[in-house]
Design a protein around this motif. Structure first.
Motif, mmCIF file in Angstrom:
data_model
loop_
_atom_site.group_PDB
_atom_site.id
_atom_site.type_symbol
_atom_site.label_atom_id
_atom_site.label_comp_id
_atom_site.label_asym_id
_atom_site.label_seq_id
_atom_site.Cartn_x
_atom_site.Cartn_y
_atom_site.Cartn_z
ATOM 1 N N ASP A 151 0.855 -1.087 -0.133
ATOM 2 C CA ASP A 151 -0.013 0.098 0.159
ATOM 3 C C ASP A 151 0.850 1.356 0.001
ATOM 4 O OD1 ASP A 151 -2.411 -1.431 -0.064
ATOM 5 O OD2 ASP A 151 -2.246 -1.876 2.358
ATOM 6 N N LEU A 152 2.037 1.216 -0.032
ATOM 7 C CA LEU A 152 3.206 2.463 -0.207
ATOM 8 C C LEU A 152 2.795 3.079 -1.506
ATOM 9 C CD1 LEU A 152 5.489 3.675 1.167
ATOM 10 C CD2 LEU A 152 6.955 2.360 -0.296
ATOM 11 N N PRO A 153 2.484 4.370 -1.133
ATOM 12 C CA PRO A 153 2.103 5.411 -2.312
ATOM 13 C C PRO A 153 3.576 5.697 -3.152
ATOM 14 C CG PRO A 153 1.284 6.339 -0.503
ATOM 15 C CD PRO A 153 1.880 5.071 0.214
ATOM 16 N N ILE A 154 3.541 5.141 -4.280
ATOM 17 C CA ILE A 154 4.757 5.571 -5.081
ATOM 18 C C ILE A 154 4.413 6.510 -6.483
ATOM 19 C CG2 ILE A 154 6.558 4.647 -6.773
ATOM 20 C CD1 ILE A 154 6.250 1.802 -5.165
ATOM 21 N N ASP A 182 0.694 6.911 -8.843
ATOM 22 C CA ASP A 182 0.214 7.706 -9.661
ATOM 23 C C ASP A 182 1.274 8.257 -10.564
ATOM 24 O OD1 ASP A 182 -1.364 10.100 -10.763
ATOM 25 O OD2 ASP A 182 -2.088 10.182 -8.926
ATOM 26 N N TYR A 183 1.313 9.319 -11.619
ATOM 27 C CA TYR A 183 2.196 9.518 -12.431
ATOM 28 C C TYR A 183 2.368 11.167 -12.728
ATOM 29 C CZ TYR A 183 3.787 10.018 -17.409
ATOM 30 O OH TYR A 183 4.352 10.264 -18.516
ATOM 31 N N ILE A 184 3.542 11.732 -12.598
ATOM 32 C CA ILE A 184 3.681 12.882 -13.078
ATOM 33 C C ILE A 184 4.613 13.210 -13.910
ATOM 34 C CG2 ILE A 184 4.013 15.298 -12.136
ATOM 35 C CD1 ILE A 184 2.841 14.628 -9.661
ATOM 36 N N LYS A 220 5.393 20.609 -11.579
ATOM 37 C CA LYS A 220 5.063 22.041 -11.289
ATOM 38 C C LYS A 220 4.725 21.526 -9.662
ATOM 39 C CE LYS A 220 2.515 23.247 -15.473
ATOM 40 N NZ LYS A 220 3.161 21.975 -16.158
ATOM 41 N N MET A 221 5.658 22.410 -8.617
ATOM 42 C CA MET A 221 5.337 21.925 -7.369
ATOM 43 C C MET A 221 3.996 21.636 -7.031
ATOM 44 S SD MET A 221 7.489 20.821 -5.225
ATOM 45 C CE MET A 221 7.115 20.274 -3.728
ATOM 46 N N ASP A 222 2.920 22.736 -7.267
ATOM 47 C CA ASP A 222 1.591 22.697 -6.734
ATOM 48 C C ASP A 222 0.895 21.257 -7.039
ATOM 49 O OD1 ASP A 222 1.596 23.390 -9.346
ATOM 50 O OD2 ASP A 222 -0.166 25.087 -8.911
ATOM 51 N N VAL A 244 -0.776 15.962 -5.608
ATOM 52 C CA VAL A 244 -0.831 14.394 -5.617
ATOM 53 C C VAL A 244 -0.769 13.635 -4.542
ATOM 54 C CG1 VAL A 244 0.162 12.506 -6.941
ATOM 55 C CG2 VAL A 244 -0.802 14.743 -8.283
ATOM 56 N N MET A 245 0.496 14.257 -3.780
ATOM 57 C CA MET A 245 1.126 13.699 -2.796
ATOM 58 C C MET A 245 -0.223 13.596 -1.543
ATOM 59 S SD MET A 245 4.954 14.943 -2.771
ATOM 60 C CE MET A 245 5.383 14.175 -1.111
#
Length: 154
Positions: free
Chosen positions: A107-110, A132-134, A139-141, A146-147
């Protein structure tokens, strides 16, 4: 230096313009959480570390997939991983697959971060185990948003 790499650090450091009081309500999901940055580019690491530390996060760093796996073994307190995809040795895809083979990290978010945003990359990252994917330049915001989605409030 490729344009995508040079754009990462400046994009991350524009958070200095934030209004007083804005971060207090927004960053409760991030404060006192531990993030593991896995990236082979020191400029990206520096910019991410500075911005995430400002949000009250404890920041750990690994510069390749092998170090990332070692850090996860040593630091069970990691709450989220920011995973660069293109790294020498063991790339982000293989690293995520190895992380997901360990039930302790199911369940660790990556969050996969990639400069090579090509058709199918998002699906390939998710298939390898990313939550998830960026795409870069970051863009920091957007990254913080997402985090916050993937980090549970305590």
């Amino acid at each position: 230096m490729p344009a995508s790499e040079s754009e990462v650090a400046p994009a991350l450091l524009h958070e200095e313009d934030q209004q007083p009081g804005e971060e207090e309500s927004a960053d409760q999901a991030l404060r006192n959480k531990t993030v593991l940055i896995c990236d082979d580019d020191n400029r990206n690491i520096y910019a991410l570390k500075k911005a995430l530390s400002k949000e009250g996060m404890k920041v750990l760093v690994s510069q390749n997939g092998f170090e990332c796996l070692d850090m996860l073994d040593l630091h069970k307190e990691v709450d989220i991983v920011l995973m660069d995809i293109m790294m020498p040795g063991m790339d982000g895809y293989e690293t995520m697959q190895r992380i997901r083979k360990n039930d302790a990290f199911a369940d660790l978010p990556i969050i996969a971060l990639t400069a090579k945003a090509m058709k199918g990359d998002r699906q390939k990252c998710l298939g390898a185990g990313a939550t998830d994917y960026i795409s870069k330049p970051l863009k920091m915001d957007q990254l913080l948003s997402v985090m916050r989605v993937w980090l549970p409030l305590e």
